[in-house]
Motif scaffolding. Sequence first.
Motif, PDB file in Angstrom:
ATOM      1  N   ALA A 111      -2.690  -2.478   8.866  1.00 28.67           N
ATOM      2  CA  ALA A 111      -1.936  -3.580   9.120  1.00 28.67           C
ATOM      3  C   ALA A 111      -0.456  -3.181   8.369  1.00 28.67           C
ATOM      4  CB  ALA A 111      -2.695  -4.811   8.277  1.00 28.67           C
ATOM      5  N   LEU A 134      -4.721  -0.558   5.890  1.00 32.96           N
ATOM      6  CA  LEU A 134      -3.889   0.615   6.136  1.00 32.96           C
ATOM      7  C   LEU A 134      -3.374   0.377   7.562  1.00 32.96           C
ATOM      8  CD1 LEU A 134      -5.663   3.677   4.506  1.00 32.96           C
ATOM      9  CD2 LEU A 134      -3.379   2.571   3.792  1.00 32.96           C
ATOM     10  N   LEU A 185       0.836  -1.260  15.114  1.00 30.18           N
ATOM     11  CA  LEU A 185       0.098  -1.976  14.117  1.00 30.18           C
ATOM     12  C   LEU A 185      -1.241  -2.502  14.913  1.00 30.18           C
ATOM     13  CD1 LEU A 185       2.563  -4.660  12.599  1.00 30.18           C
ATOM     14  CD2 LEU A 185       1.655  -2.539  11.502  1.00 30.18           C
ATOM     15  N   LEU A 199       0.670  -1.131  -0.036  1.00 31.98           N
ATOM     16  CA  LEU A 199      -0.034   0.113  -0.021  1.00 31.98           C
ATOM     17  C   LEU A 199       0.983   1.227   0.124  1.00 31.98           C
ATOM     18  CD1 LEU A 199      -2.901  -0.994   2.568  1.00 31.98           C
ATOM     19  CD2 LEU A 199      -3.052  -0.824  -0.036  1.00 31.98           C
ATOM     20  N   ALA A 200       1.903   1.157   0.580  1.00 30.95           N
ATOM     21  CA  ALA A 200       2.841   2.483   0.561  1.00 30.95           C
ATOM     22  C   ALA A 200       3.423   2.505  -0.971  1.00 30.95           C
ATOM     23  CB  ALA A 200       4.041   2.170   1.219  1.00 30.95           C
ATOM     24  N   PRO A 234       3.125  -2.847   7.965  1.00 27.66           N
ATOM     25  CA  PRO A 234       4.124  -2.358   8.676  1.00 27.66           C
ATOM     26  C   PRO A 234       4.907  -1.143   8.327  1.00 27.66           C
ATOM     27  CG  PRO A 234       4.229  -4.781   8.076  1.00 27.66           C
ATOM     28  CD  PRO A 234       3.284  -3.832   7.332  1.00 27.66           C
ATOM     29  N   GLN A 235       5.090  -0.493   9.199  1.00 30.34           N
ATOM     30  CA  GLN A 235       5.948   1.110   8.705  1.00 30.34           C
ATOM     31  C   GLN A 235       7.503   0.740   9.255  1.00 30.34           C
ATOM     32  OE1 GLN A 235       4.893   3.889   7.531  1.00 30.34           O
ATOM     33  NE2 GLN A 235       2.799   3.268   7.104  1.00 30.34           N
ATOM     34  N   PRO A 236       8.368   1.426   8.413  1.00 30.63           N
ATOM     35  CA  PRO A 236       9.876   1.351   9.153  1.00 30.63           C
ATOM     36  C   PRO A 236       9.904   2.494  10.085  1.00 30.63           C
ATOM     37  CG  PRO A 236       9.465   2.632   6.834  1.00 30.63           C
ATOM     38  CD  PRO A 236       8.230   2.030   7.205  1.00 30.63           C
ATOM     39  N   ASP A 237       9.368   2.208  11.042  1.00 32.56           N
ATOM     40  CA  ASP A 237       9.213   3.216  12.255  1.00 32.56           C
ATOM     41  C   ASP A 237       8.951   2.235  13.499  1.00 32.56           C
ATOM     42  OD1 ASP A 237       8.720   4.946  14.108  1.00 32.56           O
ATOM     43  OD2 ASP A 237       7.044   5.955  13.460  1.00 32.56           O
ATOM     44  N   PRO A 238       9.726   2.182  14.536  1.00 30.81           N
ATOM     45  CA  PRO A 238       9.562   1.344  15.709  1.00 30.81           C
ATOM     46  C   PRO A 238       8.672   1.655  16.557  1.00 30.81           C
ATOM     47  CG  PRO A 238      11.984   1.997  15.431  1.00 30.81           C
ATOM     48  CD  PRO A 238      11.245   2.802  14.435  1.00 30.81           C
ATOM     49  N   ASP A 239       8.147   2.935  16.158  1.00 31.65           N
ATOM     50  CA  ASP A 239       7.181   3.374  17.337  1.00 31.65           C
ATOM     51  C   ASP A 239       5.613   3.582  16.544  1.00 31.65           C
ATOM     52  OD1 ASP A 239       8.802   4.149  19.563  1.00 31.65           O
ATOM     53  OD2 ASP A 239       9.527   6.076  18.339  1.00 31.65           O
TER      54      ASP A 239
END
Lengths: 314, 322
Positions: free
Chosen positions: A247, A245, A257, A205-206, A249-254
């Motif tokens: 679900a 959206l 999900l 989706l990104a 995973p973002q390259p951001d540890p904070d």
Amino acid sequence: MLQLDAITKHYPTRQGLVRAVEAVSLTVAPRSTLALVGESGCGKTTIAKMILRLETPTAGRILFEGQDIAAMDRIAVHRYRRAVMAVFQDPYASLNPRMRVGAIIAEPILAHENPGRAAVTRRIEEVLDIVGLPAGAARLYPHEFSGGQRQRIAIARALALQPRLMVLDEPVSALDVSIRAQVLNLLQDIQDEFGLTYLVIAHDLALVEHFSSDVAVIYLGRVAETGPTAEVFAQPRHPYTRALLAAVPQPDPDHILSEAAAAGEIASALNPPPGCRFHPRCPRAMDLCRTTVPVPSAPPHITACHAPHEGAPT
Amino acid sequence: MTLLTVENLQTHLHLQRGILRAVDGVSLHVDGGETLGLVGESGSGKTMTGLSLLRLLPEGSGRIAGGSIRLDGTELTELSETTLARDIRGSRIAMIMQDPMTSLNPVFSIGDQVGSPLRNHGIARGARLRSAVIDVLQRVRIPSPDQRLGDYPHQFSGGQRQRVVAAMAIGCTPRLLIADEPTTALDVTIQVQIIALLRRIQGETGAGIILITHDLGVAASLCHRIAVMYAGQIVETAPVRRLYRAPAHPYTRALLAAIPRLGDKRARLAAIPGQPPSLIDPPIGCRFAPRCAERMDKCAQAPPLTDLGDGHTASCWKLGTA
């Protein structure tokens, strides 16, 4: 440019009727990019196959520049096949390993016209140059190239006849992260330069947000939500769009999900749930959703939901 | 407490074209209850590192050529194949593979397949085996497991199959779980369920996890620390927040810039030019140098590992050694 008018595709099987695509209506404007997103088995590839005339709709019409592609005569079909090209996911499977790259690119040209050897060679060199490969590549075999380069060859083949519409089925998902950006940027450059229209199938989706102007979210063969990508992603109305959206995973540890937004798994198209097909997984489902198929709202941002969200997700 | 320590691991694949140095001097450690992400592209050596720990290298061609692997103080490279198979593989170190379609045997029932490691490692036998299998399937949230023991893999959905694969891995309560792209073949709404499952298993058992992935989003959501691999070597290791907020190695920075992310308004992605080198004949010096925007003359020599403090290390001349 392209209009899908309530297209439906059912496959009869021994277990019963598989309702792969149900009354899907979509439009693709010239020079735009429409992304089809949804989980495996949602029917997005079947839709692409019908556009490529590899499958015939059970009902509904597909109009290309106003012409019904099912009602075309032989000459019109020939013209249609020149205008619409496809690039598939796996560049290891889509290029014939026994053919040299030059012959691979020449194949669609020779299937449609015979402009003479010199003209074909010139065109091969032109399209190789467009995709950033040296002219010498024409003499080599696919195995002599990396995955990213093979996908460039597949794009060069699709460009050989100067198509107007390209169907891109997961064009970068078989490629490594560092190579994906190269190929995506190339596809954007080609679109700008030649005024192409894209229909792209993607699960990332990104990537869809980055690459497409319009998006259609498909669930179990039906359009859940469609509209301009920026608007759909900023203010998703369908609970399924929100679940997808949430679900990612973002390259951001904070980034947190959300597992709760869509419980369970996609149902079978053999026996789709009545009413809204998403209702068994939907946190907002009401009685009406279990019995009645929701009517799509008005364009441009179309939602098929009895209880759509408003505003941006929290 | 350090569970696993790997030092200077060298894994070679003997191919017709020559020796491929798939893993070339990898050092890492994993604590109990900790998840270490091994992130990299195909061919970077992350899967070969995982397979080396279990000595599951391609038969005939694969060989651990050097280095040390210690699990709870036991040196694994010195164990015989028999001892490793009996005491370590599948019991103290277990693996979850990428594709549940290929890691399950289509002709055996789920009950047989989840039960077999329990039987082989003497965890449960006979009448107790059935209840042990049901218990494991319950832990991975397979609905009504008692009715599904006789079912075959094709009767499960993709997400459920991956849960069954996880059940096979956790049955013997391993100290270390190696998860190789455990969510790559799954849709996002299922992926998030498997991520939650791995986190829960770790909470319950205190196992250490090595997560092998190419997906920087999945790694961010699951890992405590991350090691970035390029061309057979670890180029940077850092606690997860440090890695994403302050990446030190140019390759890590380039990777993070190359991926689209939700809400990202950039018109173009920052592509990394070129492609990774061959590991049969890798470049001398820094292996990323041919693609690196910040390359200098010095990069013709191999950069030393620089300690940036707080568990953050990277190998790049830019970081200096002062």
